[in-house]
Design a protein around this motif. Structure first.
Motif, short mmCIF file in Angstrom:
data_model
loop_
_atom_site.label_atom_id
_atom_site.label_comp_id
_atom_site.label_asym_id
_atom_site.label_seq_id
_atom_site.Cartn_x
_atom_site.Cartn_y
_atom_site.Cartn_z
N MET A 1 6.99 -6.05 8.42
CA MET A 1 6.54 -6.14 7.05
C MET A 1 6.25 -4.73 6.53
N LYS A 2 6.75 -4.42 5.35
CA LYS A 2 6.49 -3.13 4.74
C LYS A 2 5.09 -3.13 4.15
N THR A 3 4.41 -2.01 4.28
CA THR A 3 3.05 -1.89 3.75
C THR A 3 2.93 -0.60 2.94
N ARG A 4 1.84 -0.54 2.19
CA ARG A 4 1.47 0.69 1.49
C ARG A 4 0.03 1.00 1.88
N LEU A 5 -0.33 2.27 1.92
CA LEU A 5 -1.69 2.66 2.23
C LEU A 5 -2.49 2.76 0.95
N GLU A 6 -3.65 2.13 0.93
CA GLU A 6 -4.57 2.25 -0.20
C GLU A 6 -5.91 2.70 0.33
N SER A 7 -6.61 3.50 -0.45
CA SER A 7 -7.91 4.03 -0.04
C SER A 7 -8.95 3.77 -1.10
#
Length: 77
Positions: free
Chosen positions: A1-7
């Motif tokens: 699964m593709k993810t994105r990093l969020e902060s």
């Protein structure tokens, strides 16, 4: 699964790349599975309508870029 990093102020998390939600929703989902109850569907719809109205209003008074407001409106729809 593709993810994105969020902060945010608590840290960084991987959010599914195709998700309309962000890090706060993901944290809530992980941290609050206490009751095994879900929100009433009318409450969820009402919250989406409020968020959509806020996005439209903020877009119209130039407080929110069209690209972001349109993404919020699409997610609410």
């Amino acid at each position: 699964m593709k993810t994105r990093l969020e902060s945010h102020s608590i840290g960084t998390m991987k959010v599914p790349a195709n998700a309309y939600y962000g890090i706060q929703t993901l944290r809530a989902k992980e941290n609050f599975p206490i009751t095994n109850k879900t929100l009433h569907s009318e409450l969820i719809i009402s919250l989406a309508e409020i968020k959509k109205s806020a996005a439209i209003t903020n877009r119209d008074i130039n407080n929110l870029p069209y690209k972001i407001s349109n993404a919020i409106i699409d997610a609410c729809d």
